[in-house]
Design a protein around this motif. Structure first.
Motif, PDB file in Angstrom:
ATOM      1  N   LYS A  80      24.755 138.753  49.964  1.00 13.38           N
ATOM      2  CA  LYS A  80      24.421 139.971  50.714  1.00 13.38           C
ATOM      3  C   LYS A  80      23.904 139.630  52.105  1.00 13.38           C
ATOM      4  O   LYS A  80      23.137 138.683  52.257  1.00 13.38           O
ATOM      5  N   ASN A 116      24.634 143.461  47.065  1.00 12.29           N
ATOM      6  CA  ASN A 116      23.691 144.555  46.797  1.00 12.29           C
ATOM      7  C   ASN A 116      24.100 145.895  47.366  1.00 12.29           C
ATOM      8  O   ASN A 116      23.518 146.897  47.002  1.00 12.29           O
ATOM      9  N   ILE A 159      24.785 143.835  42.244  1.00 14.23           N
ATOM     10  CA  ILE A 159      23.440 143.629  41.695  1.00 14.23           C
ATOM     11  C   ILE A 159      22.405 144.570  42.302  1.00 14.23           C
ATOM     12  O   ILE A 159      21.217 144.419  42.049  1.00 14.23           O
ATOM     13  N   MET A 199      19.068 142.309  32.692  1.00  7.08           N
ATOM     14  CA  MET A 199      18.728 141.731  33.992  1.00  7.08           C
ATOM     15  C   MET A 199      17.328 142.188  34.391  1.00  7.08           C
ATOM     16  O   MET A 199      16.924 143.295  34.052  1.00  7.08           O
ATOM     17  N   ILE A 238      14.194 141.786  37.774  1.00  9.38           N
ATOM     18  CA  ILE A 238      13.601 141.231  39.000  1.00  9.38           C
ATOM     19  C   ILE A 238      12.093 141.302  38.789  1.00  9.38           C
ATOM     20  O   ILE A 238      11.522 142.379  38.846  1.00  9.38           O
ATOM     21  N   MET A 291      15.690 133.791  40.756  1.00  9.26           N
ATOM     22  CA  MET A 291      16.208 133.833  42.111  1.00  9.26           C
ATOM     23  C   MET A 291      15.775 132.526  42.795  1.00  9.26           C
ATOM     24  O   MET A 291      15.310 131.614  42.131  1.00  9.26           O
ATOM     25  N   SER A 292      15.936 132.448  44.111  1.00  6.53           N
ATOM     26  CA  SER A 292      15.650 131.170  44.790  1.00  6.53           C
ATOM     27  C   SER A 292      14.267 130.623  44.461  1.00  6.53           C
ATOM     28  O   SER A 292      14.111 129.426  44.228  1.00  6.53           O
ATOM     29  N   ARG A 343      20.479 134.244  40.034  1.00  6.41           N
ATOM     30  CA  ARG A 343      21.066 134.912  41.201  1.00  6.41           C
ATOM     31  C   ARG A 343      20.384 134.344  42.441  1.00  6.41           C
ATOM     32  O   ARG A 343      19.227 134.661  42.721  1.00  6.41           O
ATOM     33  N   VAL A 344      21.110 133.507  43.179  1.00  6.28           N
ATOM     34  CA  VAL A 344      20.461 132.727  44.236  1.00  6.28           C
ATOM     35  C   VAL A 344      21.086 133.021  45.593  1.00  6.28           C
ATOM     36  O   VAL A 344      22.290 132.812  45.786  1.00  6.28           O
ATOM     37  N   GLY A 345      20.284 133.518  46.519  1.00  8.71           N
ATOM     38  CA  GLY A 345      20.750 133.821  47.861  1.00  8.71           C
ATOM     39  C   GLY A 345      20.193 132.863  48.891  1.00  8.71           C
ATOM     40  O   GLY A 345      20.887 131.973  49.404  1.00  8.71           O
ATOM     41  N   THR A 346      18.901 133.013  49.196  1.00 13.28           N
ATOM     42  CA  THR A 346      18.251 132.261  50.266  1.00 13.28           C
ATOM     43  C   THR A 346      18.458 130.745  50.151  1.00 13.28           C
ATOM     44  O   THR A 346      18.734 130.087  51.160  1.00 13.28           O
ATOM     45  N   ARG A 375      17.660 135.793  55.270  1.00 11.10           N
ATOM     46  CA  ARG A 375      18.471 136.970  55.626  1.00 11.10           C
ATOM     47  C   ARG A 375      17.861 137.724  56.807  1.00 11.10           C
ATOM     48  O   ARG A 375      16.658 137.821  56.926  1.00 11.10           O
TER      49      ARG A 375
HETATM   50  C1  LIG Z   1      18.709 139.416  47.091  1.00 12.69           C
HETATM   51  C2  LIG Z   1      18.708 139.330  45.605  1.00 12.69           C
HETATM   52  C3  LIG Z   1      18.712 138.086  44.942  1.00 12.69           C
HETATM   53  C4  LIG Z   1      18.634 136.751  45.663  1.00 12.69           C
HETATM   54  O1  LIG Z   1      17.342 136.531  46.117  1.00 12.69           O
HETATM   55  P1  LIG Z   1      16.930 135.146  46.841  1.00 12.69           P
HETATM   56  O2  LIG Z   1      15.455 135.159  46.790  1.00 12.69           O
HETATM   57  O3  LIG Z   1      17.477 135.208  48.218  1.00 12.69           O
HETATM   58  O4  LIG Z   1      17.517 134.041  46.056  1.00 12.69           O
HETATM   59  C5  LIG Z   1      18.790 138.092  43.563  1.00 12.69           C
HETATM   60  N1  LIG Z   1      18.845 139.236  42.850  1.00 12.69           N
HETATM   61  C6  LIG Z   1      18.841 140.440  43.451  1.00 12.69           C
HETATM   62  C7  LIG Z   1      18.933 141.662  42.611  1.00 12.69           C
HETATM   63  C8  LIG Z   1      18.759 140.526  44.836  1.00 12.69           C
HETATM   64  O5  LIG Z   1      18.728 141.732  45.406  1.00 12.69           O
END
Ligand SMILES: *Cc1c(COP(=O)(O)O)cnc(C)c1O
Length: 231
Positions: free
Chosen positions: A37, A58, A80, A162, A164, A202-203, A218-221, A227
């Protein structure tokens, strides 16, 4: 840049393997979802070149744009984010997975709108394990009823749950929230649902999530960097 994404993915894979080993879990039991995202299609292509196939988005418009731009690639798209009923059709037609089912009405629309030419949409029910008012997800005590109803929909396949968790430095609190999701998943399996996915981590909390039983992080950063939302 392409090098840095490839290196970051390799590093994240190593962290996942280390966390699997530390938790006494089988190597390869945790899947990596790369959350792309806010990053351009070119960043997805770099991760793809490094062997990554599953990507998380997202925002519906962004999913649609990237999926169309990258239609030639063999990508598994995971939605997600929060999903409103006027956007379900795009997701039903574009995504392979949706992790953020929190209301039956949305699930029903996705099932109705899933094209017959595609396999069933793979879904997870999102649970608000922290109880924060601002958080998406159904309440833990509603999870079973919602999951059973979602599992009965013809064009969806329920894969699991799932969450968060609350952003916190408190390792025990975090572990408690992950454990709650894992416990709910066990209850659903006892109730007869064949589930194989616990989407958490996540990260910042991958290792703790894997210790608590996550099967998909679920890994972004950690892959794409920080971001910037107003680009
Ligand atoms: C953005 C997001 C992530 C990734 O988060 P990071 O901290 O960047 O790894 C994972 N899950 C969801 C639902 C998100 O919105």
């Amino acid at each position: 840049m392409s090098d840095s994404v490839a290196h970051a993915i390799e590093h994240v894979r190593q962290q996942i393997h280390a966390a699997e080993a530390a938790a006494g879990r089988e190597a390869g039991s945790v899947r990596l979802l790369a959350v792309s995202k806010t990053f351009p299609a070119s960043a997805v292509q770099q991760a793809y070149a490094a062997g990554q196939r599953a990507f998380g988005e997202n925002y519906v418009q962004e999913l649609q744009a990237k999926a169309s731009e990258l239609a030639a690639l063999d990508i598994e798209w995971h939605f997600i984010g929060p999903l409103q009923s006027n956007k379900t059709r795009i997701v039903a037609e574009t995504a392979h997975w949706v992790h953020s089912i929190e209301r039956l009405k949305i699930a029903q629309r996705l099932s109705e709108q899933r094209p017959d030419s595609l396999p069933p949409l793979q879904v997870c029910v999102q649970v608000n394990v922290s109880g924060e008012a601002s958080k998406s997800g159904c309440a833990p005590q509603e999870a079973k009823e919602l999951a059973l109803a979602v599992a009965a929909l013809p064009r969806l396949q329920l894969r699991g749950l799932m969450c968060i968790p609350e952003p916190t430095e408190d390792a025990q609190k975090l572990a408690g929230q992950f454990a709650l999701l894992q416990q709910l998943q066990q209850e659903l399996r006892t109730a007869g649902l064949a589930l194989d996915t616990v989407s958490m981590g996540m990260s910042a909390d991958m290792a703790q999530a894997i210790a608590a039983g996550s099967t998909m992080v679920r890994v972004g950063t950690a892959i794409f960097g920080a971001r910037h939302y107003h680009s």
